[in-house]
Structure formats: C-alpha cells, structure tokens
Design a protein around this motif. Structure first.
Motif, mmCIF file in Angstrom:
data_model
loop_
_atom_site.group_PDB
_atom_site.id
_atom_site.type_symbol
_atom_site.label_atom_id
_atom_site.label_comp_id
_atom_site.label_asym_id
_atom_site.label_seq_id
_atom_site.Cartn_x
_atom_site.Cartn_y
_atom_site.Cartn_z
ATOM 1 N N VAL A 253 0.834 -1.373 0.285
ATOM 2 C CA VAL A 253 0.356 0.086 0.137
ATOM 3 C C VAL A 253 0.949 1.265 -0.283
ATOM 4 O O VAL A 253 1.604 1.329 0.850
ATOM 5 N N ASN A 254 0.339 2.102 -1.217
ATOM 6 C CA ASN A 254 1.523 3.589 -1.128
ATOM 7 C C ASN A 254 0.999 4.585 -0.342
ATOM 8 O O ASN A 254 1.724 5.371 -0.488
ATOM 9 N N SER A 255 0.800 4.353 0.259
ATOM 10 C CA SER A 255 0.544 6.194 2.269
ATOM 11 C C SER A 255 -0.429 5.215 2.807
ATOM 12 O O SER A 255 -1.327 4.235 2.789
ATOM 13 N N THR A 256 -0.353 5.502 3.756
ATOM 14 C CA THR A 256 -1.303 5.461 5.204
ATOM 15 C C THR A 256 -2.656 6.038 4.704
ATOM 16 O O THR A 256 -3.415 5.402 5.166
ATOM 17 N N GLY A 281 1.887 -4.235 3.629
ATOM 18 C CA GLY A 281 2.576 -3.569 3.852
ATOM 19 C C GLY A 281 2.699 -1.639 3.274
ATOM 20 O O GLY A 281 1.971 -1.769 2.499
ATOM 21 N N CYS A 282 3.091 -1.085 4.377
ATOM 22 C CA CYS A 282 2.766 -0.144 2.911
ATOM 23 C C CYS A 282 3.404 1.282 3.930
ATOM 24 O O CYS A 282 4.495 1.407 4.729
ATOM 25 N N PHE A 283 4.161 2.257 2.296
ATOM 26 C CA PHE A 283 5.207 3.047 2.272
ATOM 27 C C PHE A 283 4.745 3.957 2.983
ATOM 28 O O PHE A 283 3.959 4.567 2.248
ATOM 29 N N ASP A 284 4.550 4.335 4.659
ATOM 30 C CA ASP A 284 4.297 5.347 5.220
ATOM 31 C C ASP A 284 4.134 4.698 6.873
ATOM 32 O O ASP A 284 3.895 2.982 7.310
ATOM 33 N N TRP A 285 4.148 5.764 7.673
ATOM 34 C CA TRP A 285 4.299 4.448 8.854
ATOM 35 C C TRP A 285 3.036 6.284 9.636
ATOM 36 O O TRP A 285 2.913 6.968 9.693
ATOM 37 N N ASP A 286 2.261 4.922 11.077
ATOM 38 C CA ASP A 286 1.758 5.529 11.568
ATOM 39 C C ASP A 286 1.874 4.664 13.186
ATOM 40 O O ASP A 286 1.039 3.613 12.503
ATOM 41 N N PRO A 287 2.075 5.235 14.511
ATOM 42 C CA PRO A 287 1.846 4.465 15.066
ATOM 43 C C PRO A 287 0.567 3.943 15.602
ATOM 44 O O PRO A 287 0.037 2.504 16.248
#
Length: 332
Positions: A253-256, A281-287
């Motif tokens: 996934v290319n963004s949250t 899998g995601c290209f970006d991060w958010d807790p």
C-alpha cells in the motif's frame, strides 16, 4: 491605466501584467541588470515609471530588494491529512523558529493552480527562502522564485531546477516488498499513488525489482495506481477482487491515506480474520495503524533527517541542482 489598488502590495507579477513585460524582465530592470539582459532602454524606462506610479519604488525599490532580509521563510505543503506531512510542517516550523526565522506555511491540496498562487503570494511578502513540498510541478514554482531572486528547495518530490531532498523511495520499497514476499511468495498487489508521480514510480520500481529477484512476474492488473484517496483505493480493490483474486494475496500500500480505503474494503469483505489475513505492507508510518489491522510492515520516512538536510542546504546557500536521498527505516 488601472491601478493595482491601495490595499494590495504591488509585486513584479502585477507590474508584468500592467506593462506587458515578463516577470523575469521586470525583475532585471528593477535590479539594474536590464542591459545585461539586452532589454531596451525604452522598456526599462516604461517599467520603472509604472513601478513608481504603483508605489513599488517606495516600498520595494530595486536597490533595497535583497539587501534587507525579512527573516521569513515559506513552505508549500500538499496535504495535512497524514502523519508524514504533519511531521514535516511541525519540524519545519520548530527549526525555523530556533533560527530566529518566521515560518509561513500553506496547504495547496495537490492543486497546481493553488501551488502557483501560494508561491506568488509568498514572494510578494518578500520571503527569504521557499521550501516547495510535494508540488505537482516544482520547476514551475522554482522559475517564479528565480525570477524574484529568491532561492528555493524541493522537498519530498524532486525538480530539475533547484536542490531536492527526498526519501530513498526505491530502496525503501525494495526492502518492504522483500519482507512481504517472505510471508506471501507470489505476485503482490501494488495499490495507491499516481503513475506520473516520481515517488510512486520509484516505489513501483523497487516493488518490481524485489519480485524479479525471486523470478516472480507481476501481472499488469496487480498494479493499481489509483491515486491516494481512501475511497479510490477501496473502489480499485473491490473491482480487482471481483475479477482476479480467489485465494491468498498480499498488498503493498503506497500511503497511509490509501491504507484507510484498503482496510475499509478488507473489513467489509471479512478478510482480516486470522485465517484470511493477508500480508500487508505500507510505504509510510503511523503508530495508530496497529489499531486498524495487525501484523503490518511499514516504511518510516526520516523526517528529522530530511529537515536537517533542508536547513543545511538553506544555510549554506547551496543552489546546485542535485537530489539528496535520505534513507528510510523498515518497521516490522
């Protein structure tokens, strides 16, 4: 001749419109460099006269244009809708204030016309520097800045006319895809982003390279570059599953932002239970992503490292056209 108006500060773009001369030529005339540009004396006289009539000479006389610093720096940002851009804005503001600078930030909604309007407005405020974040056409804004004599830098998405600071999208996507293929050793689905977007292209290149390492061919229908909006990701996945997916699958996934739509689809189809849960899998991060679904790998972009590079380049005065790629971190 119609005036600009008492309550609006005159800019070189206003003068260009009034005189029928390009903004870069107006800038050269007002800075005294018109002979080097081979601009005629009559044109220079015309622009200077109209500038005085409009009050430009009183407020922004050419001899004073860049000798007095405003200590104001501008930033254009495309969205506030995810942690990544929010972190960029917060870091930029704090680091600017730490240096005694006043940050001016505006969101342009990924709209090229709004980007241009924002850049022109900030230049009219005499910003000392412009940071152009995630712009759809960064070179267009750089050209405006150059005409006004204001240095600029591209952040997140690169341009060809000014320095650029971006994440290492290729290697980040390569590592993330390798991790996903360990869990699901078959063609993954790439979803989110735009085909014309530099970062999406680089992430897609890393995605395909990781498959190629394993001798896995990815069918064209698995590449869903549908934009970043959650509803577009949800619709694209629904259409894809109706035609192609019958068994196990994995998702890059290319963004949250896109991830929101992906999770909405998976929940609606009851595909997040323990026996059906896909590799994601995601290209970006958010807790907070762990609250949406479990067992998800993420790429965290190094915002602190990017901003330190931005201010280092800004303070050095470096304007060489180069792209600095900042490494990312795989979170599992």
């Amino acid at each position: 001749m119609t005036g600009i108006g008492k309550n609006k500060k005159t800019t070189i773009y206003d003068l260009a419109e009034l005189t029928g001369v390009s903004a870069s030529a107006v800038s050269a005339i007002l800075s005294g460099n018109w002979k080097k540009r081979r601009i005629s004396a009559s044109t220079a006289e015309k622009v200077s006269r109209i500038a005085q009539e409009q009050g430009y000479a009183l407020n922004r006389q050419a001899s004073m244009l860049r000798t007095t610093r405003s200590k104001t720096i501008g930033m254009i940002v495309p969205k506030y809708d995810n942690r990544y851009f929010g972190s960029i804005v917060e870091s930029f503001e704090q680091m600017a204030r730490d240096r005694g600078l006043f940050p001016v930030i505006t969101c342009t909604q990924r709209d090229p016309d709004l980007e241009l309007e924002a850049a022109r407005t900030m230049l009219s405020w005499q910003v000392d520097y412009m940071v152009v974040t995630g712009a759809t056409d960064p070179d267009r804004i750089t050209a405006l800045c150059q005409a006004a004599g204001v240095p600029s830098l591209n952040l997140d998405l690169p341009g060809s006319l000014a320095p650029s600071v971006i994440s290492d999208n290729f290697n980040g996507a390569l590592s993330l895809t390798r991790s996903l293929l360990e869990k699901c050793p078959q063609p993954l689905i790439f979803i989110g982003g735009r085909a014309s977007d530099h970062n999406s292209k680089e992430r897609l290149r890393g995605f395909l390279a990781a498959h190629q390492e394993r001798g896995i061919s990815v069918p064209e229908e698995n590449l869903l570059l549908c934009g970043y909006e959650p509803e577009k990701a949800q619709t694209a996945l629904k259409n894809h599953f109706q035609q192609y997916v019958t068994g196990q699958f994995g998702l890059f996934v290319n963004s949250t932002i896109s991830l929101e739509g992906v999770v909405q689809f998976l929940r609606a189809e009851d595909l997040l239970s323990d026996d059906k849960h896909p590799a994601i899998g995601c290209f970006d991060w958010d807790p907070f992503v762990a609250l949406l679904c479990k067992d998800i790998s993420m790429v965290k972009q190094d915002v602190a490292g990017m901003m330190e590079t931005v201010f280092r380049l800004m303070e050095s005065g470096e304007q060489d056209v180069a792209v600095v790629e900042v490494p990312v971190l795989l979170m599992q």
